[in-house]
Write an enzyme that holds these catalytic residues in place. Structure first.
Site, short mmCIF file in Angstrom:
data_model
loop_
_atom_site.label_atom_id
_atom_site.label_comp_id
_atom_site.label_asym_id
_atom_site.label_seq_id
_atom_site.Cartn_x
_atom_site.Cartn_y
_atom_site.Cartn_z
N PHE A 195 15.19 -3.99 -21.39
CA PHE A 195 15.98 -2.84 -20.96
C PHE A 195 15.60 -1.55 -21.67
O PHE A 195 15.82 -0.47 -21.15
CB PHE A 195 17.48 -3.11 -21.16
CG PHE A 195 17.93 -3.10 -22.61
CD1 PHE A 195 18.19 -1.90 -23.28
CD2 PHE A 195 18.11 -4.28 -23.31
CE1 PHE A 195 18.61 -1.90 -24.61
CE2 PHE A 195 18.51 -4.28 -24.64
CZ PHE A 195 18.77 -3.08 -25.29
N LYS B 155 9.64 -8.81 -13.28
CA LYS B 155 11.09 -8.95 -13.40
C LYS B 155 11.58 -7.99 -14.47
O LYS B 155 11.45 -8.24 -15.67
CB LYS B 155 11.50 -10.38 -13.78
CG LYS B 155 13.02 -10.60 -13.57
CD LYS B 155 13.65 -11.52 -14.58
CE LYS B 155 13.97 -10.86 -15.88
NZ LYS B 155 15.11 -9.89 -15.80
N GLU C 62 17.90 -6.55 -15.85
CA GLU C 62 18.97 -6.33 -14.89
C GLU C 62 19.92 -5.21 -15.31
O GLU C 62 20.75 -4.76 -14.52
CB GLU C 62 19.75 -7.62 -14.66
CG GLU C 62 20.54 -8.13 -15.86
CD GLU C 62 19.72 -8.98 -16.82
OE1 GLU C 62 20.33 -9.74 -17.61
OE2 GLU C 62 18.47 -8.87 -16.80
N SER D 87 13.57 -9.99 -27.28
CA SER D 87 13.97 -10.47 -28.61
C SER D 87 13.13 -11.67 -29.01
O SER D 87 12.55 -12.37 -28.17
CB SER D 87 15.45 -10.86 -28.60
OG SER D 87 15.65 -12.01 -27.78
N CYS E 291 11.73 -1.43 -30.25
CA CYS E 291 11.15 -2.49 -31.09
C CYS E 291 10.31 -1.89 -32.21
O CYS E 291 9.96 -2.59 -33.16
CB CYS E 291 10.31 -3.44 -30.25
SG CYS E 291 8.84 -2.68 -29.53
N GLU F 141 17.70 -8.20 -36.58
CA GLU F 141 17.32 -7.06 -35.75
C GLU F 141 18.57 -6.55 -35.05
O GLU F 141 19.09 -7.19 -34.12
CB GLU F 141 16.26 -7.45 -34.72
CG GLU F 141 15.79 -6.26 -33.90
CD GLU F 141 14.80 -6.62 -32.81
OE1 GLU F 141 13.95 -5.77 -32.49
OE2 GLU F 141 14.88 -7.74 -32.29
#
Length: 496
Positions: free
Chosen positions: A149, A173, A176, A226, A281, A381
């Protein structure tokens, strides 16, 4: 209510699944749409379309492929503001940050436009008598890209242009949480001349991911997310015989030596710690201050935080909201955990007054001092605007702290000592290193990726590694006989 479906075989479509996910404007907290969550059957339709397209696209000339990439580059460049607005509306990052994300994606498109040079093989004449050998690289077929995302444009563009330019068909993909940008990219690729089925977008959640990992036609998977999910994708994808590059999480350290320019270091810590609300990240989340500079450095960072404006990314603010209410609550829980563990809360982002709708998913920049390595705000994280300062007594202690981390994505050192910087870049066990550069994201012609639990697989994103990942090598040894040759010889062939 905006209904968000899929993009399969050159057009927007709805799937068979009745499952839906809500899409929000993070700056207002309002639901702006519903995205279809694909079933395994929906994924199979997309993969079938990609498989049909791959048969002809792989044989399309490099000249035609690069023409499509150049046209796509022009469309993205001309409509970059529109793309940035879509990112801000669904992710929440400020418009300037969204525009920067588009620019970094454009750089990979431009790299992919040079695919003829990147795919060029080698040739050796007369390796044996009248025998030639040459190498070439061929596409894999159908590949999958699963993106997160936090960068709904940049991360898909790390992979899709290179995969397509190399002759593959792609099933993407996206997350969402912010799916609309990926659909725009697919439509613009089609407008640029990409044949139907070469790029398909399937929206979904874990069910779609599992379907892509299991589908036998999918030959490779690129993933960013992740570390637990990256490990899952790598294990299940490779178990199914696929090539996998799974980029995981991070805990990026910024080491500040006593001789550093503290104003430069403080600026960098704020920019890298709180840009995109820390949902990067490559964000700096752990600042390692080598004494005796910690007190002064923390004070300078706190002063800079006081001048930041948190609010709606369309209002010229410095930092926007977090992506969802659930994620904002999770990050807030870490702030509470840091206080309970005994860290000094210098700036409390929970008290921020945002320039935006009170119902937005807000948390302001948060600064902790006197953090120790066993605290969860250091070990985990957080993926939010929380910067932790750890104090150490020496360079060696700083390097030991960084190398003890299970993550190895990015790191930075701030110093005016060239010898110390050179030693650090050699000794630190991290994949990307910045010297007086807080976010050392490489240009597209180098490759992006970390070490240790920040990467599962061997090849990094884009650059030469990206080309290698989306192709496989082949070596041909040939002899074209003339009438002087022939006869039977059962001996082992020798190089004569």
């Amino acid at each position: 209510m905006n209904r968000i479906g899929h993009f399969i075989d050159g057009k927007r479509v709805s799937g068979d699944s009745s499952r839906r996910g809500d899409v929000f404007d993070p700056a207002t907290g309002r639901r702006t749409g519903q995205v279809e969550l694909a079933s395994a059957a929906d994924v199979a339709v997309a993969v079938d379309a990609a498989e049909r397209a791959a048969r002809t696209w792989r044989d399309t000339s490099l000249a035609k492929r690069t023409a499509v990439l150049f046209a796509f580059r022009e469309l993205v460049h001309a409509r970059r503001d529109q793309l940035a607005e879509v990112i801000t509306a669904e992710h929440g990052k400020v418009l300037a940050d969204a525009a920067g994300e588009v620019q970094r994606g454009l750089e990979v498109i431009e790299y992919a436009c040079g695919i003829p040079a990147a795919l060029r093989g080698g040739f050796s004449a007369n390796v044996s008598t009248e025998v030639d050998s040459y190498s070439l690289r061929q596409p894999l077929g159908v590949v999958a890209v699963i993106s997160p995302f936090n960068f709904p444009v940049m991360v898909p563009l790390w992979f899709v242009p290179v995969a397509v330019a190399a002759g593959n068909a792609v099933v993407l993909k996206p997350s969402e949480k912010d799916p609309s940008a990926a659909l725009l990219l697919a439509e613009w690729f089609a407008e640029a001349g990409l044949p139907d089925g070469v790029l398909n977008v399937v929206n979904g959640d874990a069910e779609a991911v599992d379907a892509l990992l299991a589908h036998p036609t999918v030959k490779a998977v690129s993933f960013v997310g992740s570390t637990p999910v990256a490990r899952y994708v790598y294990q299940h994808g490779t178990a199914a015989g696929k090539r996998v590059q799974a980029l995981g999480g991070a805990k990026n350290h910024m080491v500040v030596l006593p001789d550093a320019d503290l104003d430069l270091a403080a600026d960098a810590a704020v920019n890298a710690g709180f840009g995109s609300a820390g949902e990067r990240c490559m964000a700096i989340s752990a600042l390692v201050a080598v004494e005796p500079v910690a007190d002064e450095l923390v004070a300078r960072i706190a002063r800079r935080i006081s001048g930041l404006r948190t609010g709606d990314g369309r209002r010229g603010c410095d930092m926007g909201p977090l992506v969802t209410a659930a994620h904002a609550a999770r990050v807030r829980s870490y702030v509470e955990a840091g206080v309970r563990a005994g860290a000094l809360l210098v700036v409390d982002g929970r008290e921020v007054t945002p320039d935006g709708d009170p119902a937005g998913f807000w948390l302001g920049p948060t600064l902790f001092d006197h953090v120790t390595p066993e605290m969860s705000i250091y070990t985990d994280e957080i993926f939010g605007p929380v910067l932790s300062v750890l104090r150490v007594g020496s360079y060696d202690e700083a390097v030991g702290l960084v190398n003890a981390s299970p993550y190895g994505n990015g790191t930075a050192i701030f110093t005016n000592d060239g010898g110390a910087a050179r030693r650090y870049q050699h000794e630190v066990e991290v994949g990307m290193v910045g010297v007086n550069v807080p976010i050392p994201v490489p240009m597209a012609y180098y490759s992006f990726g970390g070490w240790k639990s920040s990467l599962f697989g061997d090849l990094h994103a884009h650059g030469a590694d990206g080309v290698a990942f989306f192709t496989r090598g082949k070596v041909v040894t040939s002899r074209w006989l003339d009438p002087r040759h022939g006869g039977v010889n059962l001996g082992f062939p020798t190089q004569t």
